[in-house]
Design an enzyme around this catalytic site. Structure first.
Site, short mmCIF file in Angstrom:
data_model
loop_
_atom_site.label_atom_id
_atom_site.label_comp_id
_atom_site.label_asym_id
_atom_site.label_seq_id
_atom_site.Cartn_x
_atom_site.Cartn_y
_atom_site.Cartn_z
N ASP A 149 2.17 -2.20 -12.56
CA ASP A 149 2.73 -1.59 -11.34
C ASP A 149 1.59 -1.51 -10.33
O ASP A 149 1.09 -0.42 -10.00
CB ASP A 149 3.29 -0.21 -11.65
CG ASP A 149 3.97 0.43 -10.45
OD1 ASP A 149 4.04 -0.20 -9.37
OD2 ASP A 149 4.43 1.59 -10.57
N ASN A 154 -1.44 3.16 -6.61
CA ASN A 154 -1.93 3.30 -7.98
C ASN A 154 -3.39 2.91 -8.16
O ASN A 154 -3.93 2.93 -9.26
CB ASN A 154 -1.04 2.52 -8.93
CG ASN A 154 0.36 3.11 -8.99
OD1 ASN A 154 0.53 4.31 -8.76
ND2 ASN A 154 1.35 2.29 -9.29
N ASP A 168 -1.16 5.38 -13.34
CA ASP A 168 0.24 4.92 -13.43
C ASP A 168 0.37 3.66 -14.29
O ASP A 168 0.88 2.64 -13.84
CB ASP A 168 0.78 4.67 -12.01
CG ASP A 168 2.27 4.88 -11.92
OD1 ASP A 168 2.90 5.18 -12.94
OD2 ASP A 168 2.81 4.73 -10.80
N1 LIG Z 1 -5.42 11.75 -13.42
C1 LIG Z 1 -5.35 11.56 -12.10
N2 LIG Z 1 -6.46 11.59 -11.35
C2 LIG Z 1 -6.41 11.43 -10.01
N3 LIG Z 1 -5.27 11.22 -9.31
C3 LIG Z 1 -4.11 11.18 -10.01
C4 LIG Z 1 -4.08 11.33 -11.43
N4 LIG Z 1 -2.79 11.25 -11.83
C5 LIG Z 1 -2.07 11.07 -10.72
N5 LIG Z 1 -2.84 11.03 -9.61
C6 LIG Z 1 -2.40 10.91 -8.21
O1 LIG Z 1 -0.99 11.15 -8.17
C7 LIG Z 1 -0.30 10.01 -7.67
C8 LIG Z 1 0.97 9.84 -8.49
O2 LIG Z 1 0.64 9.52 -9.83
P1 LIG Z 1 1.37 8.29 -10.53
O3 LIG Z 1 1.19 7.08 -9.73
O4 LIG Z 1 0.94 8.24 -11.93
O5 LIG Z 1 2.91 8.80 -10.44
P2 LIG Z 1 4.28 8.02 -10.35
O6 LIG Z 1 5.29 9.02 -9.96
O7 LIG Z 1 4.51 7.27 -11.61
O8 LIG Z 1 4.07 6.99 -9.18
P3 LIG Z 1 5.12 5.89 -8.67
O9 LIG Z 1 5.64 6.33 -7.37
O10 LIG Z 1 4.19 4.72 -8.54
O11 LIG Z 1 6.14 5.69 -9.71
C9 LIG Z 1 -1.26 8.84 -7.78
O12 LIG Z 1 -1.03 7.87 -6.77
C10 LIG Z 1 -2.62 9.52 -7.62
O13 LIG Z 1 -2.92 9.66 -6.25
MG LIG Z 2 2.22 5.58 -8.88
#
Ligand SMILES: Nc1ncnc2c1ncn2[C@@H]1O[C@H](COP(=O)(O)OP(=O)(O)OP(=O)(O)O)[C@@H](O)[C@H]1O
Ligand SMILES: [Mg+2]
Length: 233
Positions: A149, A154, A168
């Protein structure tokens, strides 16, 4: 797949994990999932609705495995519909910090993907292909462990504009590197608008554009999006 604009209810599991520390909703995705920062970015908790909880169940083992080779969040704990990780330093490539510097962001994303593809061992990868990559994909240019992804949000960037880490990883798996490169370059258009950013990303990755493979993997990505992709960030 955006920064939250209104108030967000904090789920009990996040409240419990925070144990009095500050909680901020930092991201809302199109599946109804929300990511919370706890303790000013010291930790993050991602919470998905029940019908998508399996996606987080897939992410935890992938983070644990990938972390042996490259910079991805450490899993602190996980449960049905939630994933608790340690915060990585850095901010998302779509953070307003980089809005006026799309080339810097594109460069960091390209460099980050190269780093990931070079670091993760295909032969030892316990995971199959990303959910949206067709079984009968054309012969690979180079088979790698893909992020799965590779959308701009990400990639995390350090304040000096360099790549800082990947988040992600729920759809991480083995595929042609163009599966990631096709989505990463497409995502630049959504997040930064028109410009030569795609060329900048591919240059930072260190590869010449392969229009045919890019078109193939974008079609695959788009058709999976009509169904139930693992993620859409
Ligand atoms: N462990 C971490 N350390 C730093 N930032 C993080 C972390 N986990 C999440 N984030 C922040 O939170 C945001 C969302 O996390 P993530 O991309 O995993 O969620 P998602 O809901 O699966 O996203 P998507 O919209 O791509 O489905 C990331 O873009 C990042 O900015
Ligand atoms: Mg994400």
């Amino acid at each position: 797949m955006t920064f939250p604009t209104g108030p967000v209810t904090v789920p009990d599991v996040v409240d419990h994990i925070a144990d009095g520390r500050d909680v901020t909703a930092v991201w809302v995705n199109e599946l109804g999932g929300t990511t919370f920062s706890v303790g000013a970015g010291a930790e993050f908790v991602k919470v998905y609705p029940d019908e998508h909880a399996h996606l987080l169940a897939a992410e935890a083992p992938r983070l644990r495995w990938a972390r042996r080779f490259t910079t991805v969040p450490e899993v602190i704990d996980s449960g049905p519909g939630w994933l608790h990780t340690r915060g990585l330093p850095g901010r998302s490539a779509v953070d307003p910090r980089w809005a006026d510097e799309p080339r810097t962001a594109a460069r960091a994303i390209g460099a980050g993907l190269r780093w990931l593809h070079d670091a993760l061992p295909v032969d030892d990868c316990p995971f199959g292909r990303p959910s949206w990559v067709p079984r009968d994909a054309p012969a690979a240019d180079r088979l790698v462990v893909c992020h799965g992804d590779a959308c701009s949000p990400n990639t995390l960037m350090a304040d000096d504009g360099t790549f800082a880490g990947h988040v992600d990883l729920g759809d991480l798996g083995v595929a042609d590197r163009w599966a990631d490169l096709a989505v990463a370059t497409l995502s630049l258009d959504w997040n930064f608008g028109a410009g030569d950013f795609q060329a900048v990303l591919l240059d930072a990755y260190g590869v010449a554009a392969d229009a045919e493979r890019v078109a193939y993997y974008r079609r695959a990505w788009d058709s999976a999006d009509d169904g139930a992709p693992a993620s859409a960030g």
